[in-house]
Structures are given as C-alpha cells and as structure tokens.
Scaffold this motif. Sequence first.
Motif, short mmCIF file in Angstrom:
data_model
loop_
_atom_site.label_atom_id
_atom_site.label_comp_id
_atom_site.label_asym_id
_atom_site.label_seq_id
_atom_site.Cartn_x
_atom_site.Cartn_y
_atom_site.Cartn_z
N PRO A 51 -6.88 47.56 42.68
CA PRO A 51 -7.31 46.16 42.68
C PRO A 51 -6.20 45.19 42.23
CG PRO A 51 -8.97 47.53 41.64
CD PRO A 51 -7.79 48.40 41.89
N VAL A 52 -5.48 45.55 41.17
CA VAL A 52 -4.43 44.66 40.66
C VAL A 52 -3.29 44.56 41.67
CG1 VAL A 52 -2.74 44.31 38.82
CG2 VAL A 52 -5.04 45.09 38.25
N GLY A 53 -2.87 45.69 42.20
CA GLY A 53 -1.82 45.67 43.21
C GLY A 53 -2.24 44.94 44.47
N GLY A 54 -3.53 45.08 44.83
CA GLY A 54 -4.04 44.37 46.00
C GLY A 54 -3.97 42.86 45.82
N PHE A 55 -4.44 42.37 44.66
CA PHE A 55 -4.38 40.93 44.39
C PHE A 55 -2.94 40.44 44.30
CE2 PHE A 55 -8.84 41.27 42.92
CZ PHE A 55 -9.37 40.25 43.69
N ALA A 56 -2.08 41.22 43.63
CA ALA A 56 -0.67 40.82 43.51
C ALA A 56 0.00 40.77 44.88
CB ALA A 56 0.07 41.80 42.59
N SER A 57 -0.30 41.75 45.74
CA SER A 57 0.32 41.75 47.06
C SER A 57 -0.19 40.58 47.91
CB SER A 57 0.08 43.08 47.77
OG SER A 57 -1.29 43.26 48.09
N VAL A 58 -1.47 40.24 47.77
CA VAL A 58 -2.00 39.09 48.51
C VAL A 58 -1.34 37.81 48.02
CG1 VAL A 58 -4.06 37.68 48.89
CG2 VAL A 58 -4.18 40.16 49.16
N ALA A 59 -1.14 37.69 46.71
CA ALA A 59 -0.47 36.51 46.17
C ALA A 59 0.96 36.41 46.71
CB ALA A 59 -0.47 36.54 44.64
N LEU A 60 1.66 37.54 46.75
CA LEU A 60 3.03 37.54 47.26
C LEU A 60 3.07 37.15 48.74
CD1 LEU A 60 6.04 38.15 46.93
CD2 LEU A 60 5.51 40.53 47.52
N VAL A 61 2.18 37.72 49.54
CA VAL A 61 2.14 37.39 50.97
C VAL A 61 1.76 35.92 51.17
CG1 VAL A 61 1.03 37.90 53.18
CG2 VAL A 61 1.75 39.77 51.69
N ALA A 62 0.85 35.40 50.34
CA ALA A 62 0.47 33.98 50.44
C ALA A 62 1.66 33.09 50.13
CB ALA A 62 -0.69 33.68 49.48
N ILE A 63 2.44 33.43 49.12
CA ILE A 63 3.64 32.64 48.79
C ILE A 63 4.65 32.70 49.93
CG2 ILE A 63 5.65 32.57 47.26
CD1 ILE A 63 3.69 33.44 44.99
N LEU A 64 4.84 33.89 50.50
CA LEU A 64 5.77 34.02 51.62
C LEU A 64 5.29 33.24 52.85
CD1 LEU A 64 6.67 37.81 51.34
CD2 LEU A 64 8.13 35.85 50.75
N ALA A 65 3.98 33.27 53.12
CA ALA A 65 3.43 32.51 54.26
C ALA A 65 3.61 31.02 54.05
CB ALA A 65 1.96 32.85 54.47
N LEU A 66 3.36 30.56 52.83
CA LEU A 66 3.54 29.14 52.53
C LEU A 66 5.00 28.74 52.67
CD1 LEU A 66 2.04 26.59 51.60
CD2 LEU A 66 2.56 27.26 49.26
N ALA A 67 5.90 29.58 52.16
CA ALA A 67 7.33 29.30 52.30
C ALA A 67 7.74 29.27 53.77
CB ALA A 67 8.14 30.34 51.54
N ALA A 68 7.20 30.18 54.56
CA ALA A 68 7.52 30.20 55.99
C ALA A 68 7.03 28.94 56.68
CB ALA A 68 6.92 31.43 56.65
N PHE A 70 6.82 26.03 55.41
CA PHE A 70 7.71 24.92 55.03
C PHE A 70 9.17 25.23 55.33
CE2 PHE A 70 3.98 23.90 52.44
CZ PHE A 70 3.85 22.55 52.76
N ARG A 71 9.42 26.33 56.06
CA ARG A 71 10.76 26.74 56.50
C ARG A 71 11.71 26.93 55.31
NH1 ARG A 71 8.47 27.97 60.74
NH2 ARG A 71 8.41 26.63 62.54
N LEU A 72 11.22 27.61 54.27
CA LEU A 72 12.02 27.93 53.10
C LEU A 72 12.13 29.44 52.97
CD1 LEU A 72 10.32 25.52 50.58
CD2 LEU A 72 12.46 25.13 51.76
N PRO A 73 13.20 30.07 53.20
CA PRO A 73 14.44 29.57 53.79
C PRO A 73 14.26 29.34 55.29
CG PRO A 73 14.59 31.94 53.50
CD PRO A 73 13.25 31.51 52.94
N PRO A 74 15.21 28.66 55.90
CA PRO A 74 15.07 28.31 57.32
C PRO A 74 15.28 29.52 58.24
CG PRO A 74 17.14 27.50 56.47
CD PRO A 74 16.40 28.08 55.30
N LEU A 75 14.28 30.37 58.30
CA LEU A 75 14.32 31.55 59.17
C LEU A 75 13.53 31.26 60.44
CD1 LEU A 75 13.64 34.30 56.49
CD2 LEU A 75 15.84 33.70 57.52
N PRO A 76 13.85 31.95 61.52
CA PRO A 76 13.05 31.75 62.75
C PRO A 76 11.63 32.27 62.54
CG PRO A 76 14.65 33.51 63.05
CD PRO A 76 14.93 32.91 61.71
#
Length: 189
Positions: A51-68, A70-76
């Motif tokens: 459960p803890v790893g699941g929530f942590a991984s979802v938080a990480l993927v959410a941060i990466l999706a939000l960064a993507a 907003f094009r941070l970093p500017p990746l295709p």
Amino acid sequence: MVGTIASVVDRRQAYVLAVIYLAGTSVGAAAVGAIAGLLGEFIHLPRLLGPVGGFASVALVAILALAADFRLPPLPPLYLRRQVPSIWWTRRRRGVTALMWGVQLGVAPLTYMPSAVFYLLLWCALLLGPLLGAVALAGYGVARGINLVLVLLRSNAGRLRDEAFPDATGVMRVITASVALIALMRGLT
C-alpha cells in the motif's frame, strides 16, 4: 475529426454520432485499463509495492505527468503524432467511423494526447486490477470524448467552426484525476 463529423451532417445526426464517438473513446480506454489491470495482477505489482509503495508510486507518476504537461523538462511527448485517417469517413458508414475514431482516441498513445494524465491512470490501472483499471481509464475516455459534445453544444445550427472548439484539457485533467484518486482509494484500502 470534430469538424469532419458535424460539417457533413445535420444537428440531430451530429449528436447521434457524438454519442457513438463518446462510447468509442470510453470503451477503447476501458479496454486499455482492463488489459493493464490484468498485467498488473499477472506480475503481482500491487503485492510487490504494498500500500505505501503503491501510493508513493502514484504520487511520483502524478508529479511526472504534471511536469510533462508543463514541459518540464522540455522532452517530446510520449505519443504517436499521427491523426485518425480521414479516409475512414468516405469508406465506412458514419456510425462505424465515429466508433472507430472514438476507440482510437480512447487508446490514447495512438494519436495526439493533450495531457499526460493518461499515464497516471495507466499506472493506477496496473495497481488496481482489470475491473477498477477499466473504470479508471473509462473516465479518461469520457473526458477525451466529451470534447465533441461540448463543441456541438457551442456550435451554431449544427455546423462547427474552428473557434468553437473548447479547450477541454482542464476538464480532462479534473475528471481523470478524480477517477484515479477514487479508484486508487477503493483499490488499495
């Protein structure tokens, strides 16, 4: 696609085709969610992460999706840059074409994606199993398909103009994030 459907049919037909298209986006996305959920169960991902790893991984993927988004970093962006073939419209019946377009857009990486939220929901589906994974991604499909309905509601006399197309990316983010959060809370408790 939006302009193609409504520019050659009257308003009533456009609404019928919009509903078929919306069903296609929902079913296509739900199928991806179910397959991802089956894969997650097959490799025992929820048990591996806990459960803890699941929530942590979802938080990480959410941060990466939000960064993507907003094009941070500017990746295709991570999707194919192709459009749905317009020749479908001339070679197939309109209802079949609307359904096929919807399914292809529901399977997000096959065409343009306005948001990386799909990947957050895909990760949630891996953790939730086939049923809740299908529900989580069906929410994405609804959000993706609702664009056409919004356009038709804003158009004049059933005919679309480019300026009538609303920016529904914010709507998509809210709906999909809500569905992901609800599905995740339900699946990991």
